[in-house]
Design a protein around this motif. Structure first.
Motif, PDB file in Angstrom:
ATOM      1  N   TRP A 158      44.054   9.474 -11.299  1.00 29.44           N
ATOM      2  CA  TRP A 158      45.372   8.894 -11.572  1.00 29.44           C
ATOM      3  C   TRP A 158      45.965   9.593 -12.790  1.00 29.44           C
ATOM      4  O   TRP A 158      45.266   9.824 -13.782  1.00 29.44           O
ATOM      5  CB  TRP A 158      45.250   7.392 -11.868  1.00 29.44           C
ATOM      6  N   ASP A 163      53.709  13.255 -15.460  1.00 24.35           N
ATOM      7  CA  ASP A 163      53.758  13.644 -14.043  1.00 24.35           C
ATOM      8  C   ASP A 163      53.171  15.042 -13.863  1.00 24.35           C
ATOM      9  O   ASP A 163      53.052  15.819 -14.812  1.00 24.35           O
ATOM     10  CB  ASP A 163      55.170  13.502 -13.456  1.00 24.35           C
ATOM     11  N   ARG A 184      51.489  10.146  -8.230  1.00 21.27           N
ATOM     12  CA  ARG A 184      50.768   9.455  -9.310  1.00 21.27           C
ATOM     13  C   ARG A 184      49.359   9.995  -9.539  1.00 21.27           C
ATOM     14  O   ARG A 184      48.602   9.444 -10.327  1.00 21.27           O
ATOM     15  CB  ARG A 184      50.698   7.953  -8.988  1.00 21.27           C
TER      16      ARG A 184
END
Ligand code: PMP
Length: 397
Positions: free
Chosen positions: A315, A321, A347
């Motif tokens: 994650w 990003d 994500r």
């Protein structure tokens, strides 16, 4: 390995100097005696790496992982046949779509959540209630970093008279898989992952049962991916004779012999060599996990038991990003990958750790450093030295 950025995506991967040397040679004829010997040797090497049962046939043909999947789908399934796909992500879903296009009646068994594996009892019930001819699963789904346990799945298939097919594209030669012990029918991969070659070859081993299923098919597959014309070619090379159906990828076939020899060189006993190979991947994965923990990075797979050893699917931290993180990591000499599974693409990010790099702690440490410093450059507080120390501690154990 050259001075260019280190390739740590989940395939293509860094290749060894010996394999790179083999790939750099001028092309050979498919009938050249040295190629015939090398390709036959490579096919024998596949049987050893796959832990293939007697009567199984290794195939190495020009192509990709997708072509290896297609060849399994279209050699085992006729229009209207029932099949079950136990999906753990993007590539399981691709398999299901291929089978639908082949005309199969597909029952898809999904995991309860992205990052988990399907319930084994649900898979059993699906196989039993549909009278499935084939059970398909992805050993490691590269989109989620999830590894299934192939043993109960292969057992379910056997108990119900079905075949089992495992997509090993992101697993073969990196994750424990003994085709004989499992009683699995097809284990397929491509050259560009843990096998340690450049892209360009589709590789699989088919059991005698799988070959008999092809022989009984009502509608033959497209000729280029039909097992039947390829099988005598593979058998001829293994017997030291050239043969032709469609031109083999001679350069990659030559390099495959080198790459598999390197894998098997770890021990005179192929079973022990493979155990060492799998452990090298497990150790590398443990060391990365130790580093990720220090960096506060969470894995997408929900438990350690379902976490692959060939890659880390992670994650992204809050506020970071991939389009920002990846160039930061790249500027520190390492190429990693963004997310792939549609539900979590934005994500997550992924770091591949398979093949020759598992024995190169300097390269692995550089990867930890590049990710940690990349995160810091994105504004995340990251204990770079702590992460490297955790990596080193776990790698040394
Ligand atoms: N299956 C899995 C598990 C994969 O990781 C990939 C490639 N990432 C494929 C299939 C398809 O392989 P290719 O890209 O060579 O067609």
């Amino acid at each position: 390995m050259s001075a260019r950025a280190l390739l740590m995506i989940p395939g293509p991967i860094e290749i060894s100097d010996a394999v790179a040397g083999a790939v750099a040679e001028r092309p050979r004829a498919h009938t050249a005696p040295d190629f015939v010997a090398a390709f036959g040797h490579a096919l024998d090497g596949m049987a050893a790496v796959w832990r293939a049962p007697a009567g199984a046939v290794p195939f190495a043909v020009p192509g990709s992982g997708t072509i290896a999947m297609e060849t399994a789908a279209s050699n085992l399934v006729d229009d209207g046949d029932a099949v079950v796909v136990a999906s753990t992500g993007y590539f399981g879903d691709r398999m299901a779509e291929m089978l639908r296009r082949r005309g199969a009646r597909v029952t898809l068994v999904n995991a309860p959540t992205v990052g988990d594996v399907p319930d084994v009892d649900a898979v059993r019930a699906a196989v039993a209630s549909t009278g499935a001819k084939v059970l398909f699963a992805t050993h490691v789904d590269t989109s989620t970093g999830v590894r299934v346990d192939p043993a109960p799945l292969a057992a379910i298939a056997r108990e119900h008279g079905a075949l089992s097919v495992f997509d090993g594209v992101c697993a073969t030669a990196g994750e424990v898989f003994d085709m004989t012990a499992l009683g699995a029918d097809v284990y397929l991969t491509a050259s560009q992952k843990a096998i340690g070659l450049p892209p360009g070859m589709a590789l699989w081993v088919a059991s005698a049962r799988a070959l008999a299923t092809r022989a009984a098919l009502r509608s033959p597959p497209p000729m280029s991916i039909d097992w039947q014309p390829w099988q005598p070619v593979m058998e001829a090379y293994r017997a030291g004779k050239p043969s032709y159906f469609s031109t083999p990828a001679t350069t990659l076939g030559w390099a495959l012999a080198v790459g598999l020899d390197e894998i098997l060189a770890a021990d005179a006993d192929p079973a022990k060599a493979m155990a060492a190979r799998w452990e090298a991947h497990a150790r590398t994965a443990r060391a990365f996990r130790a580093a990720w923990q220090v960096l506060g990075l969470k894995l997408l797979p929900v438990t350690e038991a379902v976490t692959a050893n060939t890659l880390s699917a992670l994650w992204l931290p809050e506020g970071v990003d991939a389009p920002r993180l990846l160039p930061e990591v790249r500027s520190r000499g390492v190429i990693i990958a963004g997310g792939l599974h549609p539900a979590v693409r934005e994500r997550t990010f992924r770091v591949g750790h398979m093949g020759v790099v598992t024995g190169r702690p300097d390269a692995l440490r550089l990867t930890v450093r590049a990710v940690a410093e990349g995160l810091a450059a994105c504004g995340v507080s990251a204990d770079v030295d702590g992460a490297i120390a955790a990596f080193d501690g776990a790698y040394a154990r």
